[in-house]
Design a protein around this motif. Structure first.
Motif, PDB file in Angstrom:
ATOM      1  N   GLU A  30      48.600 -24.625  95.328  1.00  0.00           N
ATOM      2  CA  GLU A  30      49.855 -25.137  95.850  1.00  0.00           C
ATOM      3  C   GLU A  30      50.877 -23.997  95.932  1.00  0.00           C
ATOM      4  OE1 GLU A  30      49.296 -27.688  97.191  1.00  0.00           O
ATOM      5  OE2 GLU A  30      49.097 -29.497  95.980  1.00  0.00           O
ATOM      6  N   ALA A  42      46.953 -31.641  89.870  1.00  0.00           N
ATOM      7  CA  ALA A  42      46.765 -32.369  91.128  1.00  0.00           C
ATOM      8  C   ALA A  42      45.967 -33.651  90.899  1.00  0.00           C
ATOM      9  CB  ALA A  42      46.062 -31.479  92.147  1.00  0.00           C
ATOM     10  N   ASP A  90      51.211 -33.275  90.393  1.00  0.00           N
ATOM     11  CA  ASP A  90      51.119 -33.209  91.849  1.00  0.00           C
ATOM     12  C   ASP A  90      50.358 -34.427  92.362  1.00  0.00           C
ATOM     13  OD1 ASP A  90      50.998 -32.339  94.480  1.00  0.00           O
ATOM     14  OD2 ASP A  90      49.444 -30.832  94.113  1.00  0.00           O
ATOM     15  N   VAL A  92      48.773 -36.451  95.047  1.00  0.00           N
ATOM     16  CA  VAL A  92      48.254 -36.148  96.386  1.00  0.00           C
ATOM     17  C   VAL A  92      47.834 -37.445  97.088  1.00  0.00           C
ATOM     18  CG1 VAL A  92      46.582 -34.800  97.711  1.00  0.00           C
ATOM     19  CG2 VAL A  92      47.448 -33.920  95.528  1.00  0.00           C
ATOM     20  N   ASN A 120      53.255 -35.487  97.144  1.00  0.00           N
ATOM     21  CA  ASN A 120      52.560 -34.679  98.156  1.00  0.00           C
ATOM     22  C   ASN A 120      52.145 -35.598  99.305  1.00  0.00           C
ATOM     23  OD1 ASN A 120      50.796 -32.905  99.498  1.00  0.00           O
ATOM     24  ND2 ASN A 120      50.111 -31.974  97.577  1.00  0.00           N
TER      25      ASN A 120
END
Length: 279
Positions: A30, A42, A90, A92, A120
């Motif tokens: 990232e 993530a 994060d 996603v 994200n």
């Protein structure tokens, strides 16, 4: 909005009622402030509201690979991400799972969770939903995929991508402003340069500059023609050096800043996290 009761069947996003996670890893690929030394934590959620024909995460985003877990297990996983030394949490492709993410964050915060939360997203988001996230998201990591609705339909099967995205990004900006590394808060916009200017990067950069020239931009060059893209005459190849440099020139012309990808970019690596919890 797809008018499906996900307690009974799967939605257009491809997932059912419970949150579904494909994997959780420490991800060093990232943007640098989000990855830090050890990586971003993530969380790859299954399902997606878009159907990009070139998606590099096809297995879990469109085919639904992953594990259904409870909100309590998800909260435990968030805490394990923090224990791993991750710089950020994060999230996603989180959109189909927002109610459970919010519940999991509430639970985790009661137990000492403090990491900055990164949302994200493809930016194909309803403003009403984004407003429900205010106070939970520290950093919006938002794509601009296309600035032409017809390309959004052709390549991602959504009819109004650019119309929706402009409103969504304005709402993200209203909530957190431009990215501030010291505060670990704000909006970062990613632009994946596509062949033959399919993404309309010049128009995208002009939109960003009109909103706030302090917004950080990640200009990405790693497009690969996966899956259905191999048969499309406009996007069946990687981008050229000239195409990327043209986008970079426009970014500089507009006095924008952020991150670029050069030929010497280092190999992206991920490291596993023991995130499974039994509640």
């Amino acid at each position: 909005m797809c008018r499906v009761d996900r307690r009974i069947t799967k939605g257009v996003c491809g997932v059912g009622y419970l949150p579904k996670v494909s994997n959780i890893v420490l991800h060093k690929g990232e943007e640098p402030p989000l990855s830090g030394e050890k990586g971003a934590g993530a969380v790859f959620f299954s399902g997606c509201q878009m159907k990009c024909i070139y998606c590099q995460n096809m297995g879990f985003s469109q085919k639904g690979v992953g594990f259904e877990i409870s909100a309590e297990e998800l909260a435990c996983a968030f805490l394990k991400v923090q224990e791993s030394g991750a710089q950020t949490l994060d999230l996603v492709t989180p959109t189909p799972h927002i109610p459970w993410i919010v519940k999991a964050l509430d639970i985790a915060k009661e137990r000492g969770f403090k990491l900055p939360v990164v949302y994200n997203t493809s930016s194909y988001e309803r403003v009403e939903v984004l407003k429900a996230l205010e106070g939970y998201v520290d950093i919006y990591l938002a794509d601009i995929r296309y600035t032409d609705n017809s390309y959004g339909m052709r390549y991602s099967k959504v009819p109004d991508y650019w119309d929706v995205t402009q409103q969504a990004i304005r709402e993200m900006y209203r909530q957190v402003g431009p990215f501030d590394e010291e505060k670990m808060r704000g909006l970062i916009i990613r632009i994946l340069v596509l062949p033959n200017n399919v993404g309309g990067h010049e128009k995208a950069l002009e939109f960003i500059a009109s909103l706030d020239k302090k917004i950080s931009v990640a200009l990405m060059s790693q497009y690969i023609p996966h899956f259905g893209a191999k048969q499309d005459e406009l996007i069946n190849r990687k981008i050229t050096k000239d195409e990327y440099e043209s986008a970079l020139d426009k970014l500089i012309e507009l006095d924008l800043d952020g991150w670029m990808q050069l030929d010497e970019k280092e190999r992206v690596t991920t490291f596993p996290i023991d995130w499974r919890c039994k509640i």
